[in-house]
Motif scaffolding. Sequence first.
Motif, PDB file in Angstrom:
ATOM      1  N   LEU A 257       0.804  -1.233   0.000  1.00  0.00           N
ATOM      2  CA  LEU A 257       0.000   0.000   0.000  1.00  0.00           C
ATOM      3  C   LEU A 257       0.836   1.282   0.000  1.00  0.00           C
ATOM      4  N   HIS A 258       2.025   1.248   0.636  1.00  0.00           N
ATOM      5  CA  HIS A 258       2.789   2.498   0.695  1.00  0.00           C
ATOM      6  C   HIS A 258       3.230   2.966  -0.690  1.00  0.00           C
ATOM      7  N   HIS A 259       3.215   2.058  -1.690  1.00  0.00           N
ATOM      8  CA  HIS A 259       3.554   2.489  -3.062  1.00  0.00           C
ATOM      9  C   HIS A 259       2.377   3.216  -3.708  1.00  0.00           C
ATOM     10  N   LEU A 260       1.185   3.062  -3.115  1.00  0.00           N
ATOM     11  CA  LEU A 260      -0.024   3.627  -3.743  1.00  0.00           C
ATOM     12  C   LEU A 260      -0.449   4.892  -3.001  1.00  0.00           C
ATOM     13  N   SER A 261       0.452   5.835  -2.939  1.00  0.00           N
ATOM     14  CA  SER A 261       0.109   7.053  -2.197  1.00  0.00           C
ATOM     15  C   SER A 261       0.402   8.268  -3.076  1.00  0.00           C
ATOM     16  N   ARG A 262       0.165   9.433  -2.506  1.00  0.00           N
ATOM     17  CA  ARG A 262       0.397  10.672  -3.268  1.00  0.00           C
ATOM     18  C   ARG A 262       1.830  11.162  -3.088  1.00  0.00           C
ATOM     19  N   ARG A 263       2.423  10.818  -1.912  1.00  0.00           N
ATOM     20  CA  ARG A 263       3.810  11.208  -1.655  1.00  0.00           C
ATOM     21  C   ARG A 263       4.592   9.946  -1.344  1.00  0.00           C
ATOM     22  N   LYS A 264       5.923  10.061  -1.451  1.00  0.00           N
ATOM     23  CA  LYS A 264       6.723   8.866  -1.201  1.00  0.00           C
ATOM     24  C   LYS A 264       6.624   8.465   0.269  1.00  0.00           C
ATOM     25  N   ARG A 308      -5.669   3.334   6.882  1.00  0.00           N
ATOM     26  CA  ARG A 308      -5.950   4.517   7.709  1.00  0.00           C
ATOM     27  C   ARG A 308      -4.687   5.349   7.880  1.00  0.00           C
ATOM     28  N   THR A 309      -3.582   4.672   8.151  1.00  0.00           N
ATOM     29  CA  THR A 309      -2.322   5.387   8.358  1.00  0.00           C
ATOM     30  C   THR A 309      -1.934   6.180   7.119  1.00  0.00           C
ATOM     31  N   LEU A 310      -2.238   5.619   5.968  1.00  0.00           N
ATOM     32  CA  LEU A 310      -1.805   6.265   4.717  1.00  0.00           C
ATOM     33  C   LEU A 310      -2.824   7.271   4.177  1.00  0.00           C
ATOM     34  N   GLY A 311      -3.885   7.520   4.914  1.00  0.00           N
ATOM     35  CA  GLY A 311      -4.813   8.593   4.529  1.00  0.00           C
ATOM     36  C   GLY A 311      -5.959   8.166   3.618  1.00  0.00           C
ATOM     37  N   TRP A 312      -6.197   6.844   3.498  1.00  0.00           N
ATOM     38  CA  TRP A 312      -7.349   6.408   2.701  1.00  0.00           C
ATOM     39  C   TRP A 312      -8.632   6.668   3.496  1.00  0.00           C
ATOM     40  N   THR A 313      -9.722   6.914   2.780  1.00  0.00           N
ATOM     41  CA  THR A 313     -10.996   7.225   3.450  1.00  0.00           C
ATOM     42  C   THR A 313     -12.066   6.227   2.998  1.00  0.00           C
ATOM     43  N   ASP A 314     -13.280   6.403   3.545  1.00  0.00           N
ATOM     44  CA  ASP A 314     -14.438   5.577   3.155  1.00  0.00           C
ATOM     45  C   ASP A 314     -14.108   4.083   3.158  1.00  0.00           C
ATOM     46  N   ILE A 315     -13.425   3.654   4.209  1.00  0.00           N
ATOM     47  CA  ILE A 315     -12.978   2.239   4.243  1.00  0.00           C
ATOM     48  C   ILE A 315     -14.157   1.359   4.698  1.00  0.00           C
TER      49      ILE A 315
END
Length: 448
Positions: A257-264, A308-315
Amino acid sequence: AGPSPFLEPGPKTSPNTLAIVSLSRDNFQPITLEQSTGAVDGYAEGATLNTRFGSFPHSTLLDIPWGSQVRASVVDTGSRGRKRRRGEVESEDTPAQSHDEAPDEQAPAAPAKAVTAASGFVYILRPTPELWTSCLPHRTQVVYTPDYSYILQRIRARPGSRLIEAGAGSGSFTHASARAVYNGYPRAAGHKMGKVFSFEFHEPRFQKMQEEIKHHSLEGIVDITHRDVYKDGFLVAGKSPEATSVFLDLPAPWEALHHLSRRKMQNGGEEDDSSASWESPLDPRRSAYLCTFSPCIEQVTRTVTELRTLGWTDIDMVEISHKRLNVTRERVGVNLPSEKGFNPTPADVDEAMAKLKSDLKRTNDFHKLQQPQPESTMDVDEPALDDVPEANGGDADREDEEPVFMQGRIVHRTEADLKSHTSYLVFAVLPHAWDEEAEEAALARWPC
Ligand code: SAM
């Protein structure tokens, strides 16, 4: 390569393309139709599909409309070579069984011998992801239709979408997603094709998938990469796929999941500022919709924590429970004024007899329609709608006599479940990037 038979199959079967043979309602077999290289001494049929319902030379399956019924050929060693094309030779004494008549399947064909009457038939169907899922060679567990139809709409896969999938496994989800994102082959400048970016780290599976994609002419739509996505993420040849839909069918989706974010980011949610040059595999201007597919609740918990840690919403999490219902009308007792204590009058008896006669007539009419047609009968049995009284209202008298509710009460029964690899589906949304450009665009749209 021509267009994929999964996307633009054309009206008829053609050589060197995939077709799905339906042997009975839930029994499908994929084949690649081969053009016969010509009879040898008038005898050879070339490639032949041998089933327990009879033998079907590919020549009888080629160049016919998708959905055609094809009768088994007579198997012998002699004179029939010229007549055989398109299944013109049919059994004279054994009419083909109907799919519906035969409860399990059709009557098994007699073993091949010098002269054997044809005994069965098959339907030749255009490939669809659903049919492919029912008969593909399994290299792994696969995602079945009830799950992927729901997943694809939740992750908003639609014509023109760019979708990331990992791992590819046996390609069941890959085929369904390829059809969902397909928006035509490029015909004009600026046409950005919908694409599936698929990742698989198991080398033999990756090779097999590559072959299948090529064979199914899906190369322009599906781009498969041999990669461990936990370690190396989702860029393709160093560039971002600019995806808006993501599906992870991996043993440890939280590791990717950490590869699928907006920032590194680092695995665990820490921002990673070790290198300035980093690109997100997601489209920065759109929200990303993700689904992970995991059989255990412990996997779900870890995935949700990381999301949640990576800022995803509507989980949220969903489990699909699929049932197939057979809905029919059943006549038993339908017209009785009351089920208990019914005491029929002569008028009731007359009415019951009239109804019985009408049913018998209907059954006879139906069976007359099923009789083999004379000489002109071909292997392609597509009943003309005009011939079917029910379809064109030709049985209007009867309809007048009997309102539809009197044809029986509606009942339903559960059928054997479709195969479904029950897993928990976790869905989440990552809002699009908010930067100077996004701020300006928003202000331009809604000036404050
Ligand atoms: N969704 C597939 C389908 O419908 O046919 C089935 C996927 S299968 C259950 C999981 C696949 O993920 C396996 O083929 C496995 O090799 C692959 N895989 C596991 N870990 C991976 C990783 N780190 N990177 C890429 N692929 C991985």
